[in-house]
Design a protein around this motif. Sequence first.
Motif, PDB file in Angstrom:
ATOM      1  N   THR A 151     -16.121 -52.792 -24.909  1.00  0.00           N
ATOM      2  CA  THR A 151     -15.225 -51.711 -24.495  1.00  0.00           C
ATOM      3  C   THR A 151     -14.805 -51.811 -23.030  1.00  0.00           C
ATOM      4  N   ALA A 204     -10.718 -56.659 -21.462  1.00  0.00           N
ATOM      5  CA  ALA A 204      -9.347 -56.756 -21.963  1.00  0.00           C
ATOM      6  C   ALA A 204      -8.849 -58.177 -21.728  1.00  0.00           C
ATOM      7  N   ASN A 226      -7.291 -54.179 -27.118  1.00  0.00           N
ATOM      8  CA  ASN A 226      -7.466 -54.544 -25.713  1.00  0.00           C
ATOM      9  C   ASN A 226      -6.809 -55.875 -25.356  1.00  0.00           C
ATOM     10  N   LEU A 256      -7.707 -47.677 -21.983  1.00  0.00           N
ATOM     11  CA  LEU A 256      -8.878 -48.480 -22.340  1.00  0.00           C
ATOM     12  C   LEU A 256     -10.152 -47.790 -21.836  1.00  0.00           C
TER      13      LEU A 256
END
Length: 664
Positions: A346, A349, A398, A437
């Motif tokens: 998480t 990206a 992402n 994000l």
Amino acid sequence: MPDTPKKLYMNLNRVQNLKKQIKSEIESLELKVKRQNSGQLIKTHCSISSLKIIAARLDRIEKILQIPSYNLVFIGKIGVGKTTAISHLFNLICEEEKPIGKTKRKVKKISELLSTGSGRTTICEVVIKPSQSIKSFFEIKPYSDEEVKEFIKEVCTYFWNKERKQDSNTTNLPPAELLRAIINITALRDDKNKDKHVDKVVELAQAHSNLQNFIEDVLKRASLSSRKQTRLEAPHELKTIDDENKWLRDTFANLNLGKLDGFSLPKRINICVSSNIIDFSKYPKFKSIIDTRGMDDTRDRKDLSSYIRSQDDSICLLAEQFLAAPSNTSELLKRYLTPESKDIDTKLALLVLLRKGEPENVFGLDGKVEDREEGIEVRKNQIDDAFAKEKIKFISQNILFYDALQFYDDEYILKSHYEKDDVIIERTYILDTINELINSREKALLQEVDDYKKIVKNIKSGDVLSLEEEKIINDLKKKIDNHRKPESLSSFQNKYKNHLKSYNVMVFRAINNRYGTYDIRDFDIYFDASSVSEELLRDRLIESKAKIIGAIEYAEKHASDNSGLKTFMQILKVQVDECFENTVIEISEEVRDCIKDKLAPQDDSNEFWKYAQNRWGQGDGYRNDVLKQYSNQIDGVDDWLCKRVQELWKQNFMDKILEFFPID
């Protein structure tokens, strides 16, 4: 929009309330233990174990949710275009009227504030953060005088040998951007005029008959004692944003080129920008922008590892070129996005950097797409497929695509059919996506909290275990206990030696000259040891872990829907993953420390390092001879590692997993 302090308080309150509820339930269950029969005791113990695992995870979630803002860390190979992307994403550009063509007609051209000049990369890591004063300023962390002297000696030796037609490969030149800065701080730039070209380095080398005198002369020209300045503020006379932009651009270029008097070679440049340049208040979740040194290859690095794995407040944007993605980042991602890792996916990206015409030339099922948006979509699907093939659990949302120069021609002039608003809209879209994000990361954690809330409720309301389920748990404990002895790890020494052998021979020599680390190239053979051992450990231990997971899944499959056993098994699988990940990382860190101890002391009193440094220039076979000495020096590490794996596999993996079950 970003969370308000009130919303942050509410989110943390949700976590803390659940933790209080769990604590109360554990205390209640522990009071019941003494008066329960064996069947009830099994369920009570598993309930307590499950709740403790959930509580520990909630501590971790709470810690991440308390992060007020994040560093945006840009990572990528040299020349990929990440510095250009940063300049355009954050509007770090100048616009000036310049004459073009024979008519000398003036047009507005842009230039980037973080221009790297003719080099391929910035000289060091660059951090952009908000200034606490009205004006912008620079803060520089320089290399030490001793480090700069060592760089200068290497450059002098190289040019000395080259001028005398000796083997100029007897020394390792620093990277091009650092070499350029060294030439500038020693005032040895070439002279160019109408009559002739004067190479000052060659001219000075010719003026000396002795190498040591040549080095001393160049060191004197560097005047390191007068290069102690570390801060430079924007002049008060700058009246406009354009003036401040130009000052930032010119000052950064001069720092990057080593052209500023009073400043030594920078190891890190902090650019503290005023709100006129970047208004960080528009994105409160952004703490700073970090442009890491470009990667020479796909080799992992200590600084990157820290940003990806250790620093919770970092969002890492892996920059890749459109046609190459994700080939240059896959190896890096495979190390960190393991099946067992938590909270890393998480914070990552993939920033795919487009160039003119690339999306339109993508081939889909029906041939060349010839459409920009369709080409981007096809390429995104291809990247998703590549990640899936490599078993990298990358979050598809992402993957971002950005073309910093989409609206400009080759002369950096805005194309006639575009407006400035087009540039702003595209830039804002990417920044909003990065901001989202971060929000998605927090939402995922809050969803996890809600899921745990339901699990806690199920644990409290579950039926008593049946006799068959009690047997399943007792059998499972025995099956897990059978995996106390992991696979042998006797091949670390060979793998590590082969890793060292993969270095370019000149780089290998430079590493040896610095006792195992080469900071200007971010090479560290002790960190390498942890990387090699981590890969080996995952490969050798994964089968035992998979068999344990398989046994747990068998128990889960044969549990009733109402007793809570399914829930226990789901939580136990999470615990197995976490213990496996922590064990592998801890052992790898111990391997790093072990290799450092084996090669200590890291100075010229160590006969090993003396040999590694003096063997150069004594005939063929330098690398093989030095590697043989490495083998002798680290002899015994395989035996030590096998023993340590046995100990930590038992203590940090097996014992922690078996704590889940009641004691016989």
